[in-house]
Design a protein around this motif. Structure first.
Motif, PDB file in Angstrom:
ATOM      1  N   HIS B 131       0.778  -1.251  -0.138  1.00 36.46           N
ATOM      2  CA  HIS B 131       0.020  -0.052  -0.127  1.00 36.46           C
ATOM      3  C   HIS B 131       0.690   1.196  -0.067  1.00 36.46           C
ATOM      4  CE1 HIS B 131      -3.308  -3.114   1.192  1.00 36.46           C
ATOM      5  NE2 HIS B 131      -3.588  -2.444   0.271  1.00 36.46           N
ATOM      6  N   THR B 132       2.136   1.079  -0.350  1.00 37.20           N
ATOM      7  CA  THR B 132       2.874   2.335  -0.593  1.00 37.20           C
ATOM      8  C   THR B 132       2.353   3.109  -1.492  1.00 37.20           C
ATOM      9  OG1 THR B 132       4.752   1.034   0.194  1.00 37.20           O
ATOM     10  CG2 THR B 132       5.247   2.817  -0.825  1.00 37.20           C
ATOM     11  N   SER B 133       1.643   2.515  -2.669  1.00 34.72           N
ATOM     12  CA  SER B 133       0.901   3.457  -3.496  1.00 34.72           C
ATOM     13  C   SER B 133       0.153   4.621  -3.038  1.00 34.72           C
ATOM     14  CB  SER B 133      -0.047   2.584  -4.355  1.00 34.72           C
ATOM     15  OG  SER B 133      -0.979   2.016  -3.403  1.00 34.72           O
ATOM     16  N   THR B 134      -0.229   4.659  -1.666  1.00 39.08           N
ATOM     17  CA  THR B 134      -0.702   5.698  -1.095  1.00 39.08           C
ATOM     18  C   THR B 134      -0.031   6.958  -1.014  1.00 39.08           C
ATOM     19  OG1 THR B 134      -1.194   3.976   0.609  1.00 39.08           O
ATOM     20  CG2 THR B 134      -1.767   6.452   1.471  1.00 39.08           C
ATOM     21  N   HIS B 135       1.223   6.845  -1.257  1.00 31.78           N
ATOM     22  CA  HIS B 135       1.932   8.345  -1.144  1.00 31.78           C
ATOM     23  C   HIS B 135       1.934   8.987  -2.682  1.00 31.78           C
ATOM     24  CE1 HIS B 135       3.758   7.111   2.669  1.00 31.78           C
ATOM     25  NE2 HIS B 135       3.645   5.789   2.108  1.00 31.78           N
ATOM     26  N   GLY B 136       1.210   8.340  -3.361  1.00 31.19           N
ATOM     27  CA  GLY B 136       1.192   8.809  -4.848  1.00 31.19           C
ATOM     28  C   GLY B 136       0.264  10.071  -4.587  1.00 31.19           C
ATOM     29  N   ALA B 137      -0.888  10.058  -3.500  1.00 31.85           N
ATOM     30  CA  ALA B 137      -1.533  11.381  -3.357  1.00 31.85           C
ATOM     31  C   ALA B 137      -0.832  12.748  -3.039  1.00 31.85           C
ATOM     32  CB  ALA B 137      -2.501  11.015  -1.987  1.00 31.85           C
ATOM     33  N   MET B 138       0.576  12.257  -2.689  1.00 25.04           N
ATOM     34  CA  MET B 138       1.368  13.526  -2.403  1.00 25.04           C
ATOM     35  C   MET B 138       2.041  14.084  -3.837  1.00 25.04           C
ATOM     36  SD  MET B 138       1.003  13.881   0.845  1.00 25.04           S
ATOM     37  CE  MET B 138       1.879  15.468   0.839  1.00 25.04           C
ATOM     38  N   MET B 218      -5.261  10.099  -0.522  1.00 19.54           N
ATOM     39  CA  MET B 218      -4.504   8.765  -0.172  1.00 19.54           C
ATOM     40  C   MET B 218      -5.519   7.922  -0.263  1.00 19.54           C
ATOM     41  SD  MET B 218      -2.804  10.876   3.142  1.00 19.54           S
ATOM     42  CE  MET B 218      -2.388  12.826   2.817  1.00 19.54           C
ATOM     43  N   THR B 219      -6.906   7.897   0.332  1.00 18.69           N
ATOM     44  CA  THR B 219      -7.720   6.822   0.056  1.00 18.69           C
ATOM     45  C   THR B 219      -7.672   6.106  -1.212  1.00 18.69           C
ATOM     46  OG1 THR B 219      -9.005   7.399   2.018  1.00 18.69           O
ATOM     47  CG2 THR B 219     -10.027   5.819   0.515  1.00 18.69           C
ATOM     48  N   VAL B 220      -7.767   6.823  -2.113  1.00 18.88           N
ATOM     49  CA  VAL B 220      -7.984   6.644  -3.744  1.00 18.88           C
ATOM     50  C   VAL B 220      -6.737   5.723  -4.102  1.00 18.88           C
ATOM     51  CG1 VAL B 220      -8.296   7.485  -6.015  1.00 18.88           C
ATOM     52  CG2 VAL B 220      -9.502   8.072  -4.103  1.00 18.88           C
ATOM     53  N   CYS B 221      -5.388   6.591  -3.633  1.00 22.82           N
ATOM     54  CA  CYS B 221      -4.283   6.025  -4.135  1.00 22.82           C
ATOM     55  C   CYS B 221      -3.927   4.782  -3.473  1.00 22.82           C
ATOM     56  CB  CYS B 221      -3.148   7.042  -4.057  1.00 22.82           C
ATOM     57  SG  CYS B 221      -3.024   8.496  -5.302  1.00 22.82           S
ATOM     58  N   ASN B 222      -4.201   4.659  -2.363  1.00 21.65           N
ATOM     59  CA  ASN B 222      -3.910   3.694  -1.322  1.00 21.65           C
ATOM     60  C   ASN B 222      -4.194   2.315  -2.185  1.00 21.65           C
ATOM     61  OD1 ASN B 222      -5.151   1.610   0.601  1.00 21.65           O
ATOM     62  ND2 ASN B 222      -3.659   2.390   1.664  1.00 21.65           N
ATOM     63  N   MET B 223      -5.541   2.345  -2.728  1.00 21.81           N
ATOM     64  CA  MET B 223      -6.091   0.906  -3.529  1.00 21.81           C
ATOM     65  C   MET B 223      -5.854   0.769  -4.611  1.00 21.81           C
ATOM     66  SD  MET B 223      -9.703   0.310  -1.196  1.00 21.81           S
ATOM     67  CE  MET B 223     -10.064  -1.257  -1.915  1.00 21.81           C
ATOM     68  N   SER B 224      -5.018   1.503  -5.277  1.00 19.74           N
ATOM     69  CA  SER B 224      -4.377   1.229  -6.648  1.00 19.74           C
ATOM     70  C   SER B 224      -3.839   0.114  -7.017  1.00 19.74           C
ATOM     71  CB  SER B 224      -3.222   2.319  -7.004  1.00 19.74           C
ATOM     72  OG  SER B 224      -3.722   3.788  -6.754  1.00 19.74           O
ATOM     73  N   VAL B 225      -3.324  -0.569  -5.882  1.00 22.65           N
ATOM     74  CA  VAL B 225      -2.648  -1.978  -6.196  1.00 22.65           C
ATOM     75  C   VAL B 225      -3.932  -2.891  -5.907  1.00 22.65           C
ATOM     76  CG1 VAL B 225      -2.353  -2.216  -3.427  1.00 22.65           C
ATOM     77  CG2 VAL B 225      -0.830  -3.368  -4.910  1.00 22.65           C
ATOM     78  N   SER B 346      -7.346   1.169   9.471  1.00 21.64           N
ATOM     79  CA  SER B 346      -6.346   0.637   8.340  1.00 21.64           C
ATOM     80  C   SER B 346      -5.563   1.882   7.666  1.00 21.64           C
ATOM     81  CB  SER B 346      -6.929  -0.052   7.412  1.00 21.64           C
ATOM     82  OG  SER B 346      -7.632   0.515   6.225  1.00 21.64           O
ATOM     83  N   CYS B 347      -4.766   1.630   6.723  1.00 21.85           N
ATOM     84  CA  CYS B 347      -3.917   2.759   5.864  1.00 21.85           C
ATOM     85  C   CYS B 347      -4.790   3.438   4.967  1.00 21.85           C
ATOM     86  CB  CYS B 347      -2.638   2.028   5.396  1.00 21.85           C
ATOM     87  SG  CYS B 347      -2.868   0.927   4.078  1.00 21.85           S
ATOM     88  N   THR B 348      -6.074   2.815   4.442  1.00 23.52           N
ATOM     89  CA  THR B 348      -6.727   3.138   3.785  1.00 23.52           C
ATOM     90  C   THR B 348      -7.888   4.234   4.303  1.00 23.52           C
ATOM     91  OG1 THR B 348      -7.187   0.989   3.084  1.00 23.52           O
ATOM     92  CG2 THR B 348      -8.551   2.727   1.917  1.00 23.52           C
ATOM     93  N   ASN B 349      -8.255   4.034   5.377  1.00 24.81           N
ATOM     94  CA  ASN B 349      -9.428   4.868   6.205  1.00 24.81           C
ATOM     95  C   ASN B 349      -9.075   5.121   7.466  1.00 24.81           C
ATOM     96  OD1 ASN B 349     -11.484   3.738   3.744  1.00 24.81           O
ATOM     97  ND2 ASN B 349     -11.134   6.049   4.157  1.00 24.81           N
ATOM     98  N   SER B 350      -8.106   5.596   8.111  1.00 31.88           N
ATOM     99  CA  SER B 350      -7.933   5.722   9.476  1.00 31.88           C
ATOM    100  C   SER B 350      -7.371   7.375   9.873  1.00 31.88           C
ATOM    101  CB  SER B 350      -6.799   4.756   9.902  1.00 31.88           C
ATOM    102  OG  SER B 350      -5.493   5.076   9.751  1.00 31.88           O
TER     103      SER B 350
END
Lengths: 198, 469
Positions: B131-138, B218-225, B346-350
């Motif tokens: 879920h490192t894909s999350t950081h794509g939000a930045m 971040m929620t959106v990018c998180n689930m790219s994977v 979770s890293c998606t929604n916390s």
């Protein structure tokens, strides 16, 4: 060189179905291990417990060197424990329709070639193995084929990765390390490494 | 092949060399590490007699195995304690900054990276977690890697990659009542498929994404994977710069002004070329929940579950398996399905906005007596902020449990697990078989609002019917 991988021969275990994720391959509770030693025990262990005729437990496939799988194998969690468990179980290569990317990167990093074939050919390999479990296959990374008893199917690999097995340089850490001076040069040019000084 | 996208610009500026194999060696600007995927990597470093090449670009925290009830040491679980001790020894021996409990900055690695201003536009970021894909939000490229690769990054600050293609996914229009970022990404995965992103980076764009706050991105990018895309990103804009200003590790003063110029320069230009483009109308998105065993098995909360005939090839079997595991059948209404557990975390929604979203729904109501609800903030900072706002009291008064920061019930690696065939509605990211710790457990994914509404009703419920009351 000992790291060269050109041909792999042996039986196969068929694992039909798409989207087999790494939580299924190695459940999360095994991730608390501090080493990968013994990780083969985790291989599909939860679903084996609830599936009496699971392919991993079929003695006809014992000693197999290949896994035959469907689409998007290894999806989900990045846990390297999954390819480690497969490799430590004795599998030397996986043939499938497609693989999840992080799983593919992990498999490459630990020297386990992944090969893709057309859905028809993979179905054929799976069906044949289910019918004749003791079929001996040979994967040839030079000719890009998987063959058995005078027959064969074509397989594909990312050319970069195929070359790394043929040349025996898939274990790249020494190469990466030898480029450290160049790494530092690249870093120096990145604005965020230098507090955004021009 | 894509040109002049954010992906192309960051990729080009981070290439160290093209290896003999033809693959690329890429510099990693930020390496985030945690307890679970590092012990074997540090062991290989010791074996090679190597040091961490860029200790000041490496940051550690603990999240996966950390208990969320009591974080007093030693942990009750011996293996978790052994894993923590190993991380503590390794960061000490190799001189890596460790954001532990005493720092007040501990939390889920993908929550604290942006929260502390560690993750910045234009960076390549690696972490031993998908879920490192999350950081794509930045506006960065966040790569999830395995343990051997964590070793590469520790030893050389690089990884080996092939270039991805770029798929621009635009969500236009606006979102309806009760519809949130989680619903947007579940819909994207629903439409493009869980294999649709293989070989691609997803660039999220369009009015809906551009008007989103950072935490929603971040929620959106998180689930790219979960859609098969190793990375997903949003181009940095004024929302991004405003979010970063004043955070611990963000550039300060004049550095910040110069940083902003750099960040602007790496966004995809108007002349960018993409390998693929998709447009989704935001007005057609409703609150989404999953019904099966992968994040693509989802439906709008008001919909009936799809027939097997709507699937093709092997997807038919996966859907069949999904229905069997979840004890549901085609044609069933998904709303009204009874639940045992509601998990908000979770890293998606916390993040704070997720907790606010849940609290807004649940305020003044009680969690259904048959439901156990866990609310687990993503970091110590999020927890402190929520308590300052009194959100914890709203959850506690409703009968939910208010926990310490960690990954918690997203994955069965700590004490928070499903038991037997318990059924959960969860804000996490994976509804895989066994994911929440019980091989027969049943997971539905949804937004914090959907989780809160369902916790009250005792069954999967539409937050739009309760939102904003």
């Amino acid at each position: 060189m000992s790291d060269e991988i050109r041909r792999i021969s042996g039986r196969a275990i068929p694992m039909p179905g798409d989207d087999i994720d790494t939580d299924r391959i190695t459940p999360a509770r095994f991730l608390t291990a501090l080493t990968f030693t013994g990780m083969e025990k985790a291989l599909f262990c939860d679903e084996r417990e609830h599936t009496p005729d699971h392919p991993i437990d079929n003695s006809d496939y014992k000693g197999a060197k290949f896994l035959f799988v469907g689409k998007n194998f290894g999806s989900g969690s990045s846990r390297e424990h999954a390819p480690q468990a497969i490799k430590r179980y004795g599998i030397d290569a996986i043939v499938g329709i497609s693989f999840a990317e992080i799983f593919a990167g992990n498999s490459q990093a630990i020297g386990m070639p992944l090969m893709t074939a057309s859905p028809e050919d993979v179905q054929r390999l799976i069906a044949l193995t289910q019918k004749k479990p003791k079929t001996e296959y040979t994967a040839d990374l030079e000719s890009l084929t998987v063959s058995w008893g005078g027959e064969s199917v074509a397989v594909e690999m990312l050319e970069e990765r195929r070359q790394s097995f043929l040349k025996g340089n898939w274990n790249v850490v020494a190469i990466l390390r030898s480029n450290l001076p160049r790494v530092r040069e690249v870093a120096e040019k990145l604005p965020y490494v230098n507090n955004f000084q021009a | 092949m894509s040109e002049r996208t954010l992906y192309d610009k960051i990729w080009d500026s981070h290439i160290v060399t093209r290896l003999d194999s033809g693959e690329y060696q890429l510099f990693i600007g930020l390496h985030l590490i945690h307890e679970v995927t590092t012990p074997q990597a540090f062991a290989s470093l010791k074996e090679h007699g190597s040091k961490v090449a860029f200790p000041d670009r490496t940051v550690a925290t603990a999240d996966h195995i950390t208990p969320t009830l009591s974080q007093l040491r030693p942990f009750k679980d011996d293996q978790a304690e052994a894993m923590m001790l190993a991380l503590e020894r390794n960061v000490d021996e190799f001189g890596v900054r460790f954001l532990n409990w005493d720092s007040g900055m501990q939390g889920i690695v993908h929550v604290i990276g942006p929260e502390l201003g560690l993750s910045q536009p234009g960076m390549t970021i690696a972490c031993g977690d998908s879920h490192t894909s999350t950081h794509g939000a930045m506006g960065s490229l966040g790569f999830g890697v395995g343990t051997t690769e964590v070793g590469f990054v520790l030893e050389t600050q690089t990884i080996v990659l092939n270039r991805l293609k770029v798929h621009r996914v635009a969500v236009d229009g606006e979102l309806g009542r009760g519809v949130f970022a989680k619903d947007v990404i579940l819909r994207i995965i629903h439409d493009l498929g869980i294999k649709g992103g293989l070989g691609y980076a997803y660039e999220y764009a369009g009015e809906v994404i551009e008007s989103m706050a950072m935490e929603d991105r971040m929620t959106v990018c998180n689930m790219s994977v979960e859609g098969g895309a190793r990375i997903g990103y949003v181009n940095p804009d004024e929302t991004t710069y405003a979010y970063l200003e004043g955070r611990e590790f963000s550039p300060k003063g004049e550095d910040f002004d110069r940083a902003k110029e750099y960040w602007k320069s790496i966004a995809s230009g108007p002349d960018a070329v993409y390998d693929r483009e998709t447009v989704i109308d935001g007005r057609t998105i409703e609150p989404m929940v999953t019904w099966g065993i992968n994040p693509g098995h989802s439906a709008g909360i008001s919909e009936k579950l799809p027939s097997l005939g709507s699937f093709t090839g092997e997807d038919v079997k996966t859907a069949e398996q999904g229905y069997a595991h979840m004890a549901l059948k085609p044609g069933d209404a998904i709303a009204g399905t009874k639940i045992d557990v509601a998990f908000l975390g979770s890293c998606t929604n916390s993040r704070i906005s997720d907790l606010r979203e849940g609290a807004k729904i649940i305020k003044g109501y009680k969690v259904n007596p048959k439901v156990k609800m866990l609310v687990v903030p993503g970091s110590q900072r999020v927890k402190a902020r929520a308590e300052k706002e009194g959100l914890h009291e709203i959850f506690l008064e409703a009968g939910a449990e208010w926990r310490e920061a960690g990954c918690s019930m997203c994955l069965g690696m700590n004490e928070d697990k499903l038991f037997g065939t318990e059924r959960s509605i969860s804000t996490s990211n994976r509804n895989f078989i066994g994911r929440q710790g019980s091989p027969r457990g049943r997971t539905h994914l949804g937004s914090p609002a959907t989780v809160a509404a369902s916790a009250i009703e005792g069954c999967l419920a539409n937050p739009a019917e309760m939102a904003g009351e």
